[in-house]
Design a protein around this motif. Structure first.
Motif, mmCIF file in Angstrom:
data_model
loop_
_atom_site.group_PDB
_atom_site.id
_atom_site.type_symbol
_atom_site.label_atom_id
_atom_site.label_comp_id
_atom_site.label_asym_id
_atom_site.label_seq_id
_atom_site.Cartn_x
_atom_site.Cartn_y
_atom_site.Cartn_z
ATOM 1 N N VAL A 4 0.848 -1.190 0.000
ATOM 2 C CA VAL A 4 0.000 0.000 0.000
ATOM 3 C C VAL A 4 0.886 1.243 0.000
ATOM 4 C CG1 VAL A 4 -1.779 1.270 1.255
ATOM 5 C CG2 VAL A 4 -1.764 -1.243 1.288
ATOM 6 N N ILE A 5 0.680 2.093 -0.996
ATOM 7 C CA ILE A 5 1.333 3.396 -1.058
ATOM 8 C C ILE A 5 0.221 4.411 -0.906
ATOM 9 C CG2 ILE A 5 2.718 4.986 -2.431
ATOM 10 C CD1 ILE A 5 3.810 2.474 -3.904
ATOM 11 N N ASN A 6 0.195 5.072 0.236
ATOM 12 C CA ASN A 6 -0.927 5.920 0.596
ATOM 13 C C ASN A 6 -0.511 7.387 0.676
ATOM 14 O OD1 ASN A 6 -3.587 6.422 1.454
ATOM 15 N ND2 ASN A 6 -2.954 6.371 3.592
ATOM 16 N N ASN A 7 -1.260 8.255 -0.008
ATOM 17 C CA ASN A 7 -1.038 9.693 0.088
ATOM 18 C C ASN A 7 -1.628 10.152 1.422
ATOM 19 O OD1 ASN A 7 -1.152 12.502 -0.076
ATOM 20 N ND2 ASN A 7 -1.653 12.505 -2.236
ATOM 21 N N ILE A 8 -0.789 10.656 2.304
ATOM 22 C CA ILE A 8 -1.260 11.072 3.628
ATOM 23 C C ILE A 8 -1.306 12.589 3.766
ATOM 24 C CG2 ILE A 8 -0.575 8.943 4.773
ATOM 25 C CD1 ILE A 8 1.925 10.457 5.804
ATOM 26 N N SER A 9 -1.135 13.300 2.664
ATOM 27 C CA SER A 9 -1.221 14.758 2.694
ATOM 28 C C SER A 9 -2.658 15.182 2.941
ATOM 29 C CB SER A 9 -0.742 15.347 1.364
ATOM 30 O OG SER A 9 0.613 15.025 1.163
ATOM 31 N N ARG A 10 -2.818 16.363 3.483
ATOM 32 C CA ARG A 10 -4.153 16.886 3.741
ATOM 33 C C ARG A 10 -4.765 17.503 2.489
ATOM 34 N NH1 ARG A 10 -5.229 17.140 9.334
ATOM 35 N NH2 ARG A 10 -3.343 16.850 10.554
ATOM 36 N N HIS A 11 -4.025 17.517 1.404
ATOM 37 C CA HIS A 11 -4.504 18.075 0.146
ATOM 38 C C HIS A 11 -4.212 17.079 -0.969
ATOM 39 C CE1 HIS A 11 -0.394 18.868 -1.204
ATOM 40 N NE2 HIS A 11 -0.158 19.192 0.063
ATOM 41 N N GLN A 19 2.962 13.964 0.695
ATOM 42 C CA GLN A 19 3.685 12.976 1.498
ATOM 43 C C GLN A 19 2.955 11.640 1.404
ATOM 44 O OE1 GLN A 19 4.019 13.529 5.784
ATOM 45 N NE2 GLN A 19 6.021 12.556 5.723
ATOM 46 N N TYR A 20 3.735 10.590 1.229
ATOM 47 C CA TYR A 20 3.207 9.238 1.092
ATOM 48 C C TYR A 20 3.843 8.337 2.135
ATOM 49 C CZ TYR A 20 1.444 10.599 -3.495
ATOM 50 O OH TYR A 20 0.772 11.220 -4.510
ATOM 51 N N GLU A 21 3.149 7.240 2.443
ATOM 52 C CA GLU A 21 3.720 6.204 3.291
ATOM 53 C C GLU A 21 3.541 4.859 2.619
ATOM 54 O OE1 GLU A 21 1.628 6.722 6.983
ATOM 55 O OE2 GLU A 21 -0.078 5.539 6.295
ATOM 56 N N VAL A 22 4.470 3.949 2.910
ATOM 57 C CA VAL A 22 4.459 2.600 2.340
ATOM 58 C C VAL A 22 4.205 1.616 3.474
ATOM 59 C CG1 VAL A 22 5.780 0.872 1.053
ATOM 60 C CG2 VAL A 22 6.159 3.309 0.603
ATOM 61 N N ARG A 23 3.266 0.713 3.236
ATOM 62 C CA ARG A 23 2.927 -0.347 4.203
ATOM 63 C C ARG A 23 2.746 -1.663 3.456
ATOM 64 N NH1 ARG A 23 0.127 1.468 9.048
ATOM 65 N NH2 ARG A 23 -0.103 3.718 8.997
ATOM 66 N N ILE A 24 2.800 -2.741 4.192
ATOM 67 C CA ILE A 24 2.375 -4.042 3.681
ATOM 68 C C ILE A 24 1.165 -4.440 4.503
ATOM 69 C CG2 ILE A 24 2.950 -6.485 3.422
ATOM 70 C CD1 ILE A 24 5.817 -5.633 2.887
ATOM 71 N N ILE A 30 6.401 1.286 6.739
ATOM 72 C CA ILE A 30 7.761 0.865 6.407
ATOM 73 C C ILE A 30 8.630 2.077 6.090
ATOM 74 C CG2 ILE A 30 9.170 -0.408 4.733
ATOM 75 C CD1 ILE A 30 6.711 -2.252 4.349
ATOM 76 N N ALA A 31 8.061 3.016 5.321
ATOM 77 C CA ALA A 31 8.825 4.186 4.888
ATOM 78 C C ALA A 31 7.873 5.315 4.514
ATOM 79 C CB ALA A 31 9.699 3.824 3.687
ATOM 80 N N ARG A 32 8.427 6.536 4.501
ATOM 81 C CA ARG A 32 7.688 7.707 4.032
ATOM 82 C C ARG A 32 8.533 8.406 2.984
ATOM 83 N NH1 ARG A 32 6.044 7.871 9.563
ATOM 84 N NH2 ARG A 32 3.778 7.758 9.689
ATOM 85 N N PHE A 33 7.864 9.070 2.048
ATOM 86 C CA PHE A 33 8.579 9.821 1.018
ATOM 87 C C PHE A 33 7.675 10.912 0.476
ATOM 88 C CE2 PHE A 33 6.257 6.539 -1.177
ATOM 89 C CZ PHE A 33 5.860 7.098 -2.384
ATOM 90 N N ARG A 46 9.168 4.447 -8.091
ATOM 91 C CA ARG A 46 10.614 4.489 -7.880
ATOM 92 C C ARG A 46 10.947 5.117 -6.529
ATOM 93 N NH1 ARG A 46 10.478 6.757 -12.890
ATOM 94 N NH2 ARG A 46 10.618 5.198 -14.524
ATOM 95 N N LYS A 47 10.272 6.222 -6.205
ATOM 96 C CA LYS A 47 10.517 6.884 -4.923
ATOM 97 C C LYS A 47 10.116 5.990 -3.755
ATOM 98 C CE LYS A 47 10.146 11.604 -6.612
ATOM 99 N NZ LYS A 47 9.394 12.859 -6.557
ATOM 100 N N ALA A 48 9.026 5.254 -3.910
ATOM 101 C CA ALA A 48 8.606 4.324 -2.859
ATOM 102 C C ALA A 48 9.664 3.247 -2.659
ATOM 103 C CB ALA A 48 7.258 3.692 -3.211
ATOM 104 N N ALA A 49 10.163 2.688 -3.753
ATOM 105 C CA ALA A 49 11.198 1.649 -3.660
ATOM 106 C C ALA A 49 12.469 2.194 -3.022
ATOM 107 C CB ALA A 49 11.500 1.089 -5.050
ATOM 108 N N ASP A 50 12.879 3.396 -3.405
ATOM 109 C CA ASP A 50 14.070 4.014 -2.821
ATOM 110 C C ASP A 50 13.880 4.268 -1.326
ATOM 111 O OD1 ASP A 50 15.272 3.966 -5.307
ATOM 112 O OD2 ASP A 50 14.932 6.102 -5.714
ATOM 113 N N ALA A 51 12.693 4.713 -0.937
ATOM 114 C CA ALA A 51 12.406 4.969 0.478
ATOM 115 C C ALA A 51 12.454 3.679 1.290
ATOM 116 C CB ALA A 51 11.061 5.657 0.629
#
Length: 60
Positions: A4-11, A19-24, A30-33, A46-51
């Motif tokens: 799961v790559i989730n946009n956690i921004s308020r906009h 800002q995004y977060e990565v979860r399983i 797991i990471a934020r980017f 790509r940014k998620a994988a790098d994070a």
């Protein structure tokens, strides 16, 4: 298993930084980017994988 790559921004600004977060599944984060949505899906993935790589190196 779901990655799961989730946009956690308020906009949902296409041009601004989001800002995004990565979860399983529902496991802890797991990471934020940061990503600008107009850069597209491939850049986001790509940014998620790098994070995730960076987070794994920090935890090693």
């Amino acid at each position: 298993m779901s990655v799961v790559i989730n946009n956690i921004s308020r906009h949902g600004d296409l041009r601004g930084l989001n800002q995004y977060e990565v979860r399983i599944n529902n496991d802890p984060v797991i990471a934020r980017f940061n990503h600008v949505r107009s850069e597209g899906l491939a850049a986001c993935l790509r940014k998620a994988a790098d994070a995730v790589d960076a987070a794994e190196k920090e935890g090693a």
